[in-house]
Design a protein around this motif. Structure first.
Motif, short mmCIF file in Angstrom:
data_model
loop_
_atom_site.label_atom_id
_atom_site.label_comp_id
_atom_site.label_asym_id
_atom_site.label_seq_id
_atom_site.Cartn_x
_atom_site.Cartn_y
_atom_site.Cartn_z
N UNK A 401 -3.58 51.51 29.26
CA UNK A 401 -2.28 51.60 28.61
C UNK A 401 -1.15 51.81 29.61
N UNK A 402 -1.46 52.43 30.77
CA UNK A 402 -0.46 52.54 31.83
C UNK A 402 -0.09 51.16 32.35
N UNK A 403 -1.10 50.35 32.60
CA UNK A 403 -0.86 48.98 33.07
C UNK A 403 -0.06 48.20 32.04
N UNK A 404 -0.40 48.35 30.77
CA UNK A 404 0.29 47.61 29.71
C UNK A 404 1.75 48.04 29.58
N UNK A 405 2.01 49.35 29.61
CA UNK A 405 3.38 49.82 29.48
C UNK A 405 4.22 49.45 30.70
N UNK A 406 3.63 49.58 31.89
CA UNK A 406 4.36 49.22 33.11
C UNK A 406 4.68 47.73 33.11
N UNK A 407 3.71 46.91 32.71
CA UNK A 407 3.94 45.46 32.65
C UNK A 407 5.02 45.13 31.63
N UNK A 408 5.02 45.83 30.49
CA UNK A 408 6.05 45.61 29.48
C UNK A 408 7.43 45.93 30.00
N UNK A 409 7.56 47.07 30.72
CA UNK A 409 8.85 47.45 31.29
C UNK A 409 9.32 46.42 32.32
N UNK A 410 8.40 45.94 33.13
CA UNK A 410 8.75 44.94 34.14
C UNK A 410 9.14 43.62 33.47
N UNK A 411 8.42 43.24 32.41
CA UNK A 411 8.76 42.01 31.70
C UNK A 411 10.16 42.02 31.15
N UNK A 412 10.54 43.15 30.53
CA UNK A 412 11.89 43.29 29.98
C UNK A 412 12.92 43.24 31.10
N UNK A 413 12.64 43.93 32.22
CA UNK A 413 13.58 43.97 33.33
C UNK A 413 13.78 42.59 33.96
N UNK A 414 12.67 41.89 34.20
CA UNK A 414 12.75 40.58 34.88
C UNK A 414 13.44 39.54 33.99
N UNK A 415 12.97 39.40 32.75
CA UNK A 415 13.57 38.39 31.88
C UNK A 415 14.99 38.78 31.47
#
Length: 456
Positions: A401-415
């Motif tokens: 879940x750490x990987x999933x939440x971190x990836x989600x935050x990065x996805x929002x930031x990048x896009x």
């Protein structure tokens, strides 16, 4: 009455209580997005402050998830679960009564801390309760995932309705009675395993982990506004990478590591982590852009834009409810590969997004994406839990879940950075996100076929 019959109410209550925690945690990932214009109007703030109102929660969630998972294994999942629900409920009330943007951001951070404590401990409770009944565990995790997935998809809808009926503050107040009910119901749960191993808390690992993830995610979030040449950005990235390397060295040498590195000796464990990153990164990032697309390009009002995501909610619920039987019959590899195929097809359908795209043209891709995720995520979660000893279930689920939440935050930031100029940049961002999602999905399908076992 058979033993089986007497256990059914306990098992059902366990699923209800743990799912309730996942619902409130996931709901607050997405519900706040629909209220941002009203919050901005109340506090007279710009978009950068609004971004931290969203990311304060996600960042705390991601940074502390692994630590909370470790505490769950050290001190008992049930106790940490109760404390997490209490903190989340109090922080939610504080959000509702916030008198300034900074008090709201602070309360959102405490919400994230509470959520980080609830999620790994709720999975650990499920895993311990159903440890000797793999078939029931698969169904239980399917129901747990269905509840959380439906909540995150329904967030914009619920937020739109509450704002229309009352005020933005009620999107936070609604959590308080749910958390209170969850805490009271935990006292009726089956007695959990009492930790018997005497272990020390990994303070050095805790500090370096928090520092590395905070710096890296914060740099990604602020990159689009400050630019890479800003010392705060490249300095944060450099210190974040150094801190992460130090964290790995310390964990390798520690007698009581927060993250046992031997977990990564399993190829299937690593593939499942990458799967979680791909699903969450592209889902969070793309849904964020689609929210802008619906309101700024297609000019939907907030409530209508929220209702446009109904196919996402429906798809998650349907596939999550079916996933338990599918996993029990075929193992984890087949549902993951079918789910990824649906996920990729859904993203392919988003190529139709344009200036005059109809709701019905978007509803099919939305449905396919959620059907795919709803089938893949329970199988992924089962695979993670089955790959480790049940005494490490809290740590393993927290890592996922750490990987999933971190990836989600990065996805929002990048896009979000690509779409920063609005207008046609939003359409361009959809094209970029869709293309990248399809490529990454194909790669994960190939890796899943090679490295994942057919069974659980």
């Amino acid at each position: 009455m058979s033993l089986n019959d007497t256990q059914k109410p306990v098992y059902g209550l366990t699923i209800i209580v743990t799912s309730l925690a996942f619902v409130v945690a996931q709901l607050d990932v997405s519900i706040v997005n629909i209220a941002l214009p009203q919050i901005a109007d109340t506090f007279k703030v710009d978009i950068s402050v609004l971004q931290w109102i969203v990311d304060g929660y996600t960042l705390a969630f991601a940074v502390l998830m692994l630590s909370a998972g470790n505490l769950s294994d050290l001190f008992g999942a049930k106790h940490l679960f109760q404390l997490g629900m209490l903190l989340f409920g109090i922080a939610s009330v504080a959000c509702g009564f916030a008198t300034s943007p900074f008090s709201l951001i602070a309360a959102r951070v405490f919400q994230g801390i509470g959520a980080a404590m609830m999620i790994p401990s709720s999975l650990a409770i499920l895993n311990q309760t159903f440890a000797d009944i793999p078939g029931r565990r698969a169904k239980a995790i399917g129901l747990w995932t269905a509840a959380g997935s439906a909540a995150i998809a329904a967030g914009p809808i619920v937020g739109g309705v509450l704002i229309k009926l009352s005020d933005w503050r009620f999107i936070f107040f609604i959590n308080a009675p749910l958390c209170l009910a969850g805490i009271l119901l935990t006292f009726r749960l089956k007695q959990q395993r009492i930790p018997t191993l005497v272990k020390k808390f990994d303070f050095s690992g805790q500090i370096t982990w928090m520092l590395s993830i905070t710096l890296l995610i914060a740099a990604v979030i602020e990159w689009s506004k400050l630019g890479f040449t800003n010392p705060l950005i490249y300095g944060s990235l450099l210190l974040g990478v150094i801190s992460f390397i130090v964290f790995l060295i310390l964990e390798n040498r520690s007698s009581y590591p927060m993250l046992p590195l031997n977990l990564f000796n399993s190829a299937s464990f690593n593939v499942l982590l990458m799967l979680g990153a791909v699903l969450n990164g592209f889902y969070y990032g793309t849904v964020f852009i689609l929210s802008l697309y619906l309101q700024n390009i297609l000019h939907y009002p907030p409530l209508t834009a929220g209702l446009a995501f109904l196919p996402l909610t429906a798809g998650f619920v349907i596939s999550n409810l079916l996933s338990g039987n599918v996993i029990n019959r075929y193992g984890i590899r087949i549902p993951i590969m079918i789910g990824l195929s649906l996920f990729g097809l859904g993203f392919f359908g988003l190529f139709t997004a344009g200036l005059h795209t109809s709701f019905w043209q978007l509803s099919v891709p939305f449905l396919l994406i959620s059907l795919g995720m709803g089938l893949s995520v329970p199988a992924m979660t089962n695979g993670i839990l089955a790959s480790v000893d049940k005494t490490l279930s809290g740590t393993a689920s927290a890592a996922l879940n750490t990987v999933r939440q971190a990836a989600g935050a990065i996805g929002v930031a990048v896009f979000g950075a690509i779409a920063a100029h609005g207008g046609m940049a939003i359409l361009h961002t959809i094209t970029v996100s869709v293309t990248a999602a399809i490529v990454c999905t194909i790669l994960i399908i190939l890796m899943s076929h090679k490295y994942l076992n057919k069974g659980i």
